[in-house]
Write an enzyme that holds these catalytic residues in place. Structure first.
Site, PDB file in Angstrom:
ATOM      1  N   LYS A   1       0.831  -1.209   0.000  1.00 22.63           N
ATOM      2  CA  LYS A   1       0.000   0.000   0.000  1.00 22.63           C
ATOM      3  C   LYS A   1       0.861   1.253   0.000  1.00 22.63           C
ATOM      4  CE  LYS A   1      -3.956  -1.709   2.726  1.00 22.63           C
ATOM      5  NZ  LYS A   1      -4.987  -1.598   1.695  1.00 22.63           N
TER       6      LYS A   1
ATOM      7  N   ARG B   1     -10.446 -11.205   2.713  1.00 21.67           N
ATOM      8  CA  ARG B   1     -11.379 -12.244   2.257  1.00 21.67           C
ATOM      9  C   ARG B   1     -10.776 -13.644   2.398  1.00 21.67           C
ATOM     10  NH1 ARG B   1     -11.840  -9.458  -3.507  1.00 21.67           N
ATOM     11  NH2 ARG B   1     -11.489  -7.693  -2.147  1.00 21.67           N
TER      12      ARG B   1
HETATM   13  N1  BES Z   1      -8.028  -3.416   4.593  1.00 25.73           N
HETATM   14  C1  BES Z   1      -8.236  -3.092   3.238  1.00 25.73           C
HETATM   15  C2  BES Z   1      -9.529  -2.329   2.967  1.00 25.73           C
HETATM   16  C3  BES Z   1      -9.690  -0.954   3.572  1.00 25.73           C
HETATM   17  C4  BES Z   1      -9.558   0.172   2.790  1.00 25.73           C
HETATM   18  C5  BES Z   1     -10.080  -0.801   4.881  1.00 25.73           C
HETATM   19  C6  BES Z   1      -9.768   1.421   3.329  1.00 25.73           C
HETATM   20  C7  BES Z   1     -10.292   0.453   5.441  1.00 25.73           C
HETATM   21  C8  BES Z   1     -10.149   1.565   4.650  1.00 25.73           C
HETATM   22  C9  BES Z   1      -8.303  -4.372   2.407  1.00 25.73           C
HETATM   23  O1  BES Z   1      -7.528  -5.423   2.856  1.00 25.73           O
HETATM   24  C10 BES Z   1      -7.796  -4.037   1.047  1.00 25.73           C
HETATM   25  O2  BES Z   1      -6.645  -3.713   0.932  1.00 25.73           O
HETATM   26  N2  BES Z   1      -8.655  -4.128   0.049  1.00 25.73           N
HETATM   27  C11 BES Z   1      -8.297  -3.841  -1.283  1.00 25.73           C
HETATM   28  C12 BES Z   1      -8.859  -4.925  -2.177  1.00 25.73           C
HETATM   29  C13 BES Z   1      -8.399  -4.841  -3.601  1.00 25.73           C
HETATM   30  C14 BES Z   1      -6.944  -5.182  -3.693  1.00 25.73           C
HETATM   31  C15 BES Z   1      -9.216  -5.800  -4.418  1.00 25.73           C
HETATM   32  C16 BES Z   1      -8.884  -2.489  -1.665  1.00 25.73           C
HETATM   33  O3  BES Z   1     -10.021  -2.203  -1.297  1.00 25.73           O
HETATM   34  O4  BES Z   1      -8.171  -1.707  -2.292  1.00 25.73           O
HETATM   35 MN    MN Z   2      -5.535  -5.336   2.170  1.00 27.68          MN
END
Ligand code: BES
Ligand code: MN
Ligand code: ZN
Length: 499
Positions: free
Chosen positions: A271, A346
């Protein structure tokens, strides 16, 4: 905070601050008798009072024992619902903090709500707004930590007001437990340390906690949880929380599943720091909500058999980290092609949902900070809710939406049509772990649906779990979203009329 209820005359309340919420259209009839009760200073303050929501007029009563008093605007009486009482009470808590009040009295205003609902909402708002996370503030030792005592002044129906006040305090404190867990520094909540904290909470409040270490997770073949954990120096844990009261109305449990990613770097699909990785200590907010809800169920002695499951790990790009292209064999036996290591939630939830089948649950509810797409779609006040086609889907959705309205933890349903599921087709495995640009929170839910075979509600709480700037009764940081929602939903669920 100590919370009590009294029917003593207002003028006799010996407190630092006396709060009096008043609706704008009730001012003309309510203010004169109040002035009669606590003195003329109130009438002078009343000259400036409009009753608009958010308004607070402080004055110094001349014929009452209270050191200070304030008129709080509630807006039009027709708009006074539980949520308005929470925010008005929270405004009072702000005032109490500004004046460093140790003791506060709060007059229950006449509304269309029953005394129990009103008492609960007022106390909830006050206690939630008085929450502070001071663990790491070295200069605040011995400093003011919010009021020590809140006295609710009830006109009549003292008993009902007391029931509401007690429940409001317990629910708000359990929400505080969830907030504390979220706000804790990541290095102090490794999976092992988080499990220790949860064990302590279980002991204190009377629910069972059992913690599995990595070897058990391996025996159970939880391929998703183990894969996400591979980049971490810290082993994963899997927690099982149990609340099984003797008078439980259900033989098969309701199972709550909480995403326990104690820190989400994204793994090798790393990230960005700003506004993304910088608050991913909150990625265990689903787990925190489950813990807070279990605390409240136990303290309120809700007659329902409930099991909480928490898969916990961090997600890091270590030497041995799982990589895009890895094909995982999950707990259920299904295979998953990983195309983005940041879609880790997930994977660990899938294993927990699949494990949940052994309970033959009546219902499973999972809570997860699952997708940024949820935040884009619904923002930070409302969580997304999805369900599967199993019997009673419409009733389930209606019940969770109603619980959202009443509790203040709002939810909104998202569609689950089959065509969304097609976006998860993989060329090498049964499914892949990402769906693409479109409908990200729905494809995440569709992914999870592959691992359930029971009535199921999925709550994506990515937005409302954490606020970067304070909002009414939610200081910046973890909000404890989900605790109030679950408690309301499960109390209704346990109610004999609804079964
Ligand atoms: N923990 C994050 C989602 C998240 C985003 C929580 C903002 C709180 C605030 C999750 O694990 C994630 O990184 N999701 C990705 C999924 C994508 C790679 C399909 C996302 O939402 O970008
Ligand atoms: Mn994530
Ligand atoms: Zn995550």
């Amino acid at each position: 905070m100590k919370v009590s209820v009294t029917t003593l005359p207002l003028a006799d309340l010996d407190v630092d601050l006396l709060l009096m919420p008043i609706a704008e259209d009730a001012a003309a009839t309510v203010l004169p008798p109040l002035a009669g009760a606590i003195g003329e200073a109130l009438s002078r303050a009343a000259d400036d009072f409009t009753g608009a929501p958010g308004e607070a007029i402080l004055f110094y009563p001349d014929a009452a024992r209270a050191r200070r008093a304030a008129l709080l605007g509630m807006g039009p009486s027709a708009a006074v619902e539980a949520e308005r009482l929470r925010t008005v009470s929270a405004r009072g808590a702000e005032l109490a903090a500004e004046r460093k009040a140790a003791t506060v009295a709060l007059r229950v205003p006449a509304t269309t709500l029953d005394a129990e609902t009103a008492g609960q909402a007022l106390v909830e708002g006050f206690v939630l707004a008085s929450y502070r996370f001071l663990r790491y503030k070295t200069d605040e030792e011995g400093a003011y930590r919010g009021p020590e005592r809140l006295v609710l002044h009830a006109a009549d129906d003292e008993k009902a007001a007391r029931r509401g006040a007690d429940r409001g305090r317990i629910v708000a404190e359990a929400t505080g437990t969830a907030r504390d867990l979220v706000n804790t520094s990541p290095h102090e909540k490794t999976p092992t340390l988080l499990a220790k904290a949860v064990e302590k909470i279980g002991k204190k409040h009377g629910f069972e906690v059992s913690v599995w270490d990595k070897s058990v997770i391996e025996e159970e073949k939880m391929g998703g949880l183990l894969a996400v954990n591979r980049g971490s120096p810290e082993p994963p844990v899997f927690m099982e929380l149990t609340w099984l009261p003797e008078n439980a109305v259900n033989a098969k449990p309701v199972v709550l599943v909480g995403k326990g990613v104690v820190f989400d770097t994204g793994g090798l699909s790393l990230k960005e720091t700003k506004d993304s990785m910088d608050f991913m200590k909150a990625d265990m907010s689903g787990a925190a909500a489950v813990v807070g809800a279990m605390e409240a169920l136990a303290r309120l002695a809700v007659p329902l058999y409930v099991v909480g499951l928490i898969p916990a790990t961090d997600n890091r790009p270590g030497e041995n980290a799982y990589v895009p292209g890895d094909v995982l064999v999950m707990h259920s036996g299904k295979t998953v092609e990983v195309l983005n290591t940041d879609a880790e939630g997930r994977l660990i939830l899938a294993d927990a949902l699949s494990y949940a089948k052994i309970y033959r649950p009546e219902l499973v509810i999972d809570l997860a900070t699952l997708t940024g797409a949820q935040v884009v779609a619904l923002g930070t006040e409302v969580a997304a809710v999805m369900t599967n086609d199993q019997n009673g889907a419409a009733d389930r959705l209606q019940a969770i939406e109603a619980a959202g309205q009443r509790s203040g933890d709002l939810v909104h349903p998202m569609p689950m049509h089959d065509h969304y599921g097609k976006l998860l087709e993989s060329t090498v495995a049964d499914i892949k772990n990402i769906g693409g640009k479109e409908a990200g929170s729905i494809t995440a839910a569709k992914f999870l649906e592959h691992f359930v075979d029971y009535p199921w509600l999925h709550l994506d709480i990515a937005g409302p779990a954490f606020v970067h700037k304070e909002k009414p009764y939610r200081p910046a940081g973890g909000t404890g979203f989900g605790v109030r929602l679950l408690v309301k939903f499960l109390r209704d669920y346990a109610h004999p009329k609804k079964r």
